[in-house]
Motif scaffolding. Structure first.
Motif, PDB file in Angstrom:
ATOM      1  N   PRO A  98      15.172  -2.872  -3.017  1.00  9.86           N
ATOM      2  CA  PRO A  98      15.389  -1.587  -3.700  1.00  9.86           C
ATOM      3  C   PRO A  98      14.815  -1.600  -5.121  1.00  9.86           C
ATOM      4  O   PRO A  98      14.898  -2.597  -5.828  1.00  9.86           O
ATOM      5  CB  PRO A  98      16.911  -1.448  -3.743  1.00  9.86           C
ATOM      6  N   VAL A  99      14.234  -0.463  -5.511  1.00  6.97           N
ATOM      7  CA  VAL A  99      13.697  -0.343  -6.863  1.00  6.97           C
ATOM      8  C   VAL A  99      14.847  -0.243  -7.855  1.00  6.97           C
ATOM      9  O   VAL A  99      15.939   0.217  -7.520  1.00  6.97           O
ATOM     10  CB  VAL A  99      12.750   0.868  -7.010  1.00  6.97           C
ATOM     11  N   PRO A 102       8.371   0.801  -3.575  1.00 10.26           N
ATOM     12  CA  PRO A 102       8.832  -0.566  -3.813  1.00 10.26           C
ATOM     13  C   PRO A 102       7.657  -1.514  -4.052  1.00 10.26           C
ATOM     14  O   PRO A 102       6.550  -1.277  -3.573  1.00 10.26           O
ATOM     15  CB  PRO A 102       9.580  -0.920  -2.532  1.00 10.26           C
ATOM     16  N   THR A 103       7.928  -2.579  -4.777  1.00 12.19           N
ATOM     17  CA  THR A 103       6.880  -3.552  -5.091  1.00 12.19           C
ATOM     18  C   THR A 103       7.147  -4.928  -4.494  1.00 12.19           C
ATOM     19  O   THR A 103       6.297  -5.805  -4.577  1.00 12.19           O
ATOM     20  CB  THR A 103       6.724  -3.703  -6.621  1.00 12.19           C
ATOM     21  N   ALA A 147       3.882  -2.717   3.713  1.00 13.76           N
ATOM     22  CA  ALA A 147       3.738  -4.090   3.227  1.00 13.76           C
ATOM     23  C   ALA A 147       2.860  -4.862   4.205  1.00 13.76           C
ATOM     24  O   ALA A 147       3.038  -4.761   5.421  1.00 13.76           O
ATOM     25  CB  ALA A 147       5.104  -4.763   3.127  1.00 13.76           C
ATOM     26  N   LEU A 148       1.916  -5.595   3.669  1.00 15.63           N
ATOM     27  CA  LEU A 148       1.113  -6.526   4.462  1.00 15.63           C
ATOM     28  C   LEU A 148       1.534  -7.923   4.070  1.00 15.63           C
ATOM     29  O   LEU A 148       1.421  -8.295   2.894  1.00 15.63           O
ATOM     30  CB  LEU A 148      -0.379  -6.329   4.188  1.00 15.63           C
ATOM     31  N   VAL A 149       2.024  -8.669   5.038  1.00 18.39           N
ATOM     32  CA  VAL A 149       2.509 -10.014   4.755  1.00 18.39           C
ATOM     33  C   VAL A 149       1.862 -11.006   5.708  1.00 18.39           C
ATOM     34  O   VAL A 149       1.552 -10.684   6.857  1.00 18.39           O
ATOM     35  CB  VAL A 149       4.043 -10.101   4.854  1.00 18.39           C
ATOM     36  N   GLU A 150       1.667 -12.202   5.207  1.00 16.60           N
ATOM     37  CA  GLU A 150       1.139 -13.295   6.019  1.00 16.60           C
ATOM     38  C   GLU A 150       2.332 -14.091   6.507  1.00 16.60           C
ATOM     39  O   GLU A 150       3.185 -14.497   5.707  1.00 16.60           O
ATOM     40  CB  GLU A 150       0.230 -14.157   5.155  1.00 16.60           C
ATOM     41  N   VAL A 151       2.425 -14.279   7.831  1.00 17.72           N
ATOM     42  CA  VAL A 151       3.552 -15.016   8.402  1.00 17.72           C
ATOM     43  C   VAL A 151       3.048 -16.033   9.417  1.00 17.72           C
ATOM     44  O   VAL A 151       1.991 -15.848  10.028  1.00 17.72           O
ATOM     45  CB  VAL A 151       4.572 -14.062   9.083  1.00 17.72           C
ATOM     46  N   LEU A 168       0.855  -1.182   0.000  1.00 18.34           N
ATOM     47  CA  LEU A 168       0.000   0.000   0.000  1.00 18.34           C
ATOM     48  C   LEU A 168       0.890   1.231   0.000  1.00 18.34           C
ATOM     49  O   LEU A 168       1.697   1.414   0.916  1.00 18.34           O
ATOM     50  CB  LEU A 168      -0.889   0.011   1.241  1.00 18.34           C
ATOM     51  N   THR A 169       0.759   2.080  -1.006  1.00 20.41           N
ATOM     52  CA  THR A 169       1.574   3.286  -1.107  1.00 20.41           C
ATOM     53  C   THR A 169       0.669   4.505  -1.185  1.00 20.41           C
ATOM     54  O   THR A 169      -0.263   4.536  -1.993  1.00 20.41           O
ATOM     55  CB  THR A 169       2.489   3.236  -2.346  1.00 20.41           C
TER      56      THR A 169
END
Length: 111
Positions: A86-87, A68-69, A102-106, A4-5
């Motif tokens: 890094p881009v 960043p993606t 960043a949303l990450v599932e851990v 999300l940016t």
């Protein structure tokens, strides 16, 4: 995973939290200077399908001229480390800084 940016919403790289329920999402979103990021966080949280034994983790991975993606995720001695890859062609300057979360599932046990 979601990235999300948003422009001019503040935030600090490395600031992360487990988004376990609506209250946690609201508390995390309150750390931004604009409600836009909170709205996007809530929408992403609502859309996430997190399996049993895992958690949704949010972290600010970038504040600057680039969006960043990709991220890397690793368990570190002080918790979870989520860092932006890094881009390829970074911008030298911009009108206003962009904040990327960043949303990450851990797996829950890594926290």
């Amino acid at each position: 995973m979601a990235m999300l940016t948003e422009t001019s919403v503040g935030g600090e790289v490395g600031r992360g939290a487990v988004l376990s329920d609506e209250a946690a999402v609201t508390a995390y979103a309150d750390g931004f200077t604009s409600p836009v990021m909170g709205e996007r966080l809530r929408a992403a949280y609502d859309a996430a399908e997190v399996p049993t034994g895992s958690v949704l983790y949010a972290a600010v991975v970038s504040v600057g001229c680039d969006a960043p993606t990709e991220v890397t995720v690793a368990a570190g001695p002080d918790g979870l480390d989520v860092e932006a890859v890094p881009v390829a062609a970074p911008q030298q300057e911009c009108f206003a800084p962009m904040t990327t979360v960043a949303l990450v599932e851990v797996p829950a046990q890594v926290l």
